[in-house]
Design an enzyme around this catalytic site. Structure first.
Site, PDB file in Angstrom:
ATOM      1  N   CYS A 111       0.869  -1.224  -0.152  1.00 54.53           N
ATOM      2  CA  CYS A 111      -0.035   0.082   0.176  1.00 54.53           C
ATOM      3  C   CYS A 111       1.002   1.331  -0.020  1.00 54.53           C
ATOM      4  O   CYS A 111       0.437   2.533   0.159  1.00 54.53           O
ATOM      5  CB  CYS A 111      -0.986   0.064   1.075  1.00 54.53           C
ATOM      6  SG  CYS A 111      -2.130  -1.204   0.929  1.00 54.53           S
ATOM      7  N   THR A 114       7.136   1.273   1.773  1.00 57.23           N
ATOM      8  CA  THR A 114       8.215   1.800   1.420  1.00 57.23           C
ATOM      9  C   THR A 114       8.661   3.307   1.202  1.00 57.23           C
ATOM     10  O   THR A 114       9.357   3.668   1.640  1.00 57.23           O
ATOM     11  CB  THR A 114       8.720   0.858   0.175  1.00 57.23           C
ATOM     12  OG1 THR A 114       8.507  -0.355   0.216  1.00 57.23           O
ATOM     13  CG2 THR A 114      10.143   1.149  -0.026  1.00 57.23           C
ATOM     14  N   HIS A 174       3.254  -4.199   9.972  1.00 56.88           N
ATOM     15  CA  HIS A 174       2.049  -4.215   9.365  1.00 56.88           C
ATOM     16  C   HIS A 174       0.958  -4.673  10.265  1.00 56.88           C
ATOM     17  O   HIS A 174      -0.049  -5.130   9.602  1.00 56.88           O
ATOM     18  CB  HIS A 174       2.656  -5.476   8.171  1.00 56.88           C
ATOM     19  CG  HIS A 174       3.227  -5.036   6.844  1.00 56.88           C
ATOM     20  ND1 HIS A 174       2.967  -3.773   6.290  1.00 56.88           N
ATOM     21  CD2 HIS A 174       4.218  -5.420   6.145  1.00 56.88           C
ATOM     22  CE1 HIS A 174       3.679  -3.750   5.227  1.00 56.88           C
ATOM     23  NE2 HIS A 174       4.770  -4.619   5.352  1.00 56.88           N
ATOM     24  N   ARG A 200      -4.633   2.104   0.790  1.00 55.85           N
ATOM     25  CA  ARG A 200      -4.528   2.297  -0.828  1.00 55.85           C
ATOM     26  C   ARG A 200      -5.916   1.543  -1.183  1.00 55.85           C
ATOM     27  O   ARG A 200      -6.512   0.500  -0.439  1.00 55.85           O
ATOM     28  CB  ARG A 200      -3.427   1.497  -1.205  1.00 55.85           C
ATOM     29  CG  ARG A 200      -3.155   1.610  -2.626  1.00 55.85           C
ATOM     30  CD  ARG A 200      -1.903   0.896  -3.235  1.00 55.85           C
ATOM     31  NE  ARG A 200      -1.463   1.231  -4.527  1.00 55.85           N
ATOM     32  CZ  ARG A 200      -0.634   0.729  -5.180  1.00 55.85           C
ATOM     33  NH1 ARG A 200       0.249  -0.231  -4.843  1.00 55.85           N
ATOM     34  NH2 ARG A 200      -0.331   1.062  -6.619  1.00 55.85           N
ATOM     35  N   LYS A 331       4.963   0.122 -10.751  1.00 58.04           N
ATOM     36  CA  LYS A 331       4.635   1.231 -11.583  1.00 58.04           C
ATOM     37  C   LYS A 331       4.065   2.425 -10.762  1.00 58.04           C
ATOM     38  O   LYS A 331       4.335   3.596 -11.072  1.00 58.04           O
ATOM     39  CB  LYS A 331       3.259   0.759 -12.181  1.00 58.04           C
ATOM     40  CG  LYS A 331       3.487  -0.092 -13.506  1.00 58.04           C
ATOM     41  CD  LYS A 331       1.937  -0.163 -13.954  1.00 58.04           C
ATOM     42  CE  LYS A 331       2.076  -1.005 -15.366  1.00 58.04           C
ATOM     43  NZ  LYS A 331       0.663  -1.301 -15.805  1.00 58.04           N
TER      44      LYS A 331
HETATM   45  P1  A3P Z   1       2.585  -1.075  -7.546  1.00 54.66           P
HETATM   46  O1  A3P Z   1       2.914  -2.503  -7.631  1.00 54.66           O
HETATM   47  O2  A3P Z   1       1.124  -0.727  -7.693  1.00 54.66           O
HETATM   48  O3  A3P Z   1       3.617  -0.290  -8.515  1.00 54.66           O
HETATM   49  P2  A3P Z   1       4.848  -1.301  -0.182  1.00 54.66           P
HETATM   50  O4  A3P Z   1       5.981  -0.449  -0.133  1.00 54.66           O
HETATM   51  O5  A3P Z   1       3.933  -1.232   0.545  1.00 54.66           O
HETATM   52  O6  A3P Z   1       5.446  -2.775  -0.595  1.00 54.66           O
HETATM   53  O7  A3P Z   1       3.955  -0.982  -1.652  1.00 54.66           O
HETATM   54  C1  A3P Z   1       4.575  -1.250  -3.047  1.00 54.66           C
HETATM   55  C2  A3P Z   1       3.676  -0.212  -3.867  1.00 54.66           C
HETATM   56  O8  A3P Z   1       4.369   1.082  -3.766  1.00 54.66           O
HETATM   57  C3  A3P Z   1       4.194  -0.805  -5.403  1.00 54.66           C
HETATM   58  O9  A3P Z   1       2.941  -0.238  -6.099  1.00 54.66           O
HETATM   59  C4  A3P Z   1       5.404   0.170  -5.820  1.00 54.66           C
HETATM   60  O10 A3P Z   1       5.388   0.625  -6.945  1.00 54.66           O
HETATM   61  C5  A3P Z   1       4.918   1.580  -4.846  1.00 54.66           C
HETATM   62  N1  A3P Z   1       5.842   2.401  -4.558  1.00 54.66           N
HETATM   63  C6  A3P Z   1       7.187   2.085  -4.152  1.00 54.66           C
HETATM   64  N2  A3P Z   1       7.741   3.211  -3.950  1.00 54.66           N
HETATM   65  C7  A3P Z   1       7.149   4.203  -4.327  1.00 54.66           C
HETATM   66  C8  A3P Z   1       7.445   5.817  -4.249  1.00 54.66           C
HETATM   67  N3  A3P Z   1       8.412   6.127  -3.996  1.00 54.66           N
HETATM   68  N4  A3P Z   1       6.406   6.387  -5.120  1.00 54.66           N
HETATM   69  C9  A3P Z   1       5.068   5.942  -5.259  1.00 54.66           C
HETATM   70  N5  A3P Z   1       4.948   4.602  -5.220  1.00 54.66           N
HETATM   71  C10 A3P Z   1       5.846   3.692  -4.843  1.00 54.66           C
END
Ligand code: A3P
Length: 365
Positions: A111, A114, A174, A200, A331
């Site tokens: 969501c 990171t 989490h 999200r 993405k």
């Molecule tokens: P998508 O797979 O839809 O691209 P998490 O960090 O909770 O695992 O979430 C991962 C999601 O956050 C992924 O989404 C990833 O591409 C997106 N994400 C990671 N870093 C990001 C950033 N700096 N800005 C925007 N989205 C980011």
């Protein structure tokens, strides 16, 4: 313990860190990897089961996700969490002692954790490490190595590491709010520590979850991920209870829980960073605004910048499951579900969301 390469804080940091807090020390947050060699704890599994809760864990209902046999989930107090975290979660519930100036970043997986971790860390350390600094920790560490993952520490009996960290501490989890019960003060009982939650759109969370896990488990079917989310049995689910726990707490205690939306952050990341800083009691000064610090933090933590950095291009988030750090960055858009879901899948998820959220004021349109 390694000698951390961070600088001594300036007088500005000293006053920032001590204002409104009970902090005795003023160095935090320190990049966790600098004080803990083994900072990659998302997949942490204790070599010995945590005996204190072993009987309880063995009695929990469990299932494995089809195609992801190495990830066994157990239902603990209504939430499906990895078996390796269950005892840790129980221990965390009982023994985690928040400090008033702690900051906990929480989310369901996939969501924007990171991103939020990077933004929060960069905001909190900005006067020691300005975003443009060549030695900024985010240029040499994956964002998740900058702070302790709470259930990982408890799972490996290293929760003592938390006590050794200088204030203010920055941590992430989490877990649903129910698992960190002392983080939020009881109504009328003063203020707890600060919790920042990112939520999200669930259909996009489903897509992101699938892409992430299929990096290690190519046989995982997207329809299975949707089924598990809809059944409430996906990792850390039911997603609606996870989200609503934090949503309600943010409404009841806005000074303790900041509820952020991934989609809003995409639309206006600078506004999100300013909100974050105000919530943390560290608003940007006029000079910082003039110096472009907000813009610098947004740029440093952008998907483009982070995904190009060496520490995010190599290594594993979850070594045991062979999930590469690269998979954390894909993405980063809203609405990717349209490229993946059948109308029936989208309709099914939408009706669950409508059913679970319609009386809560939380919408995903
Ligand atoms: P998508 O797979 O839809 O691209 P998490 O960090 O909770 O695992 O979430 C991962 C999601 O956050 C992924 O989404 C990833 O591409 C997106 N994400 C990671 N870093 C990001 C950033 N700096 N800005 C925007 N989205 C980011």
């Amino acid at each position: 313990m390694a000698t951390p390469p961070y600088q001594q804080p300036s007088p500005a940091i000293m006053s920032m860190a001590t204002s409104g807090s009970c902090a005795a020390s003023v160095l935090g947050p320190v990049p966790f990897k600098d004080v803990e060699e083994d900072a990659d704890m998302v997949s942490a599994v204790s070599e010995r089961p945590l005996e204190e809760h072993a009987d309880m864990v063995s009695s929990l209902p469990c299932h494995t996700i089809t195609g992801v046999s190495s990830l066994k989930l157990c239902c603990y107090q209504g939430f499906w969490i990895p078996e390796s975290w269950a005892a840790a979660t129980a221990a965390m519930q009982r023994h985690f002692e928040p400090r008033l100036d702690d900051v906990i970043v929480s989310s369901l997986p996939k969501c924007g954790t990171t991103w939020l971790v990077a933004l929060t860390f960069a905001t909190m350390v900005r006067r020691v490490y300005p975003p443009g600094a060549a030695d900024h920790p985010l240029r040499r560490l994956n964002p998740h190595q900058c702070l302790p993952f709470m259930e990982g520490l408890f799972a490996t009996r290293r929760q003592g590491k938390l006590e050794g960290l200088p204030s203010p501490r920055l941590m992430n989890t989490h877990m649903p709010l129910q698992m960190i019960p002392h983080a939020i003060a009881a109504p009328g009982g003063g203020r707890g520590c600060r919790v920042i939650y990112i939520c999200r759109e669930p259909k996009d969370m489903a897509v992101s979850t699938w892409h992430y896990f299929r990096r290690a488990f190519p046989e995982l079917a997207f329809s299975d991920v949707v089924d598990l989310l809809c059944d409430g049995t996906m990792l850390c689910g039911p997603f609606w209870d996870h989200i609503l726990g934090y949503w309600r707490a943010s409404a009841a205690s806005p000074g303790s829980v900041l509820f952020l939306r991934y989609e809003q952050l995409l639309l206006d990341p600078a506004d999100g960073v300013r909100r974050l800083a105000r919530f943390l009691g560290l608003p940007f000064s006029a000079d910082e605004e003039t110096d472009g610090i907000v813009r610098g933090i947004v740029e440093l933590c952008s998907l483009r910048t982070l995904s190009a950095m060496e520490p995010n291009r190599t290594g594993y988030v979850v070594p045991r499951l062979k999930l590469p750090r690269q998979a954390l960055f894909r993405k980063g858009m809203a609405g990717d579900w349209k490229n993946h879901m059948t109308p029936e899948m989208a309709c099914r998820m939408d009706s669950i969301v409508a059913d679970r959220f319609h009386t809560t004021g939380l919408t995903f349109q």
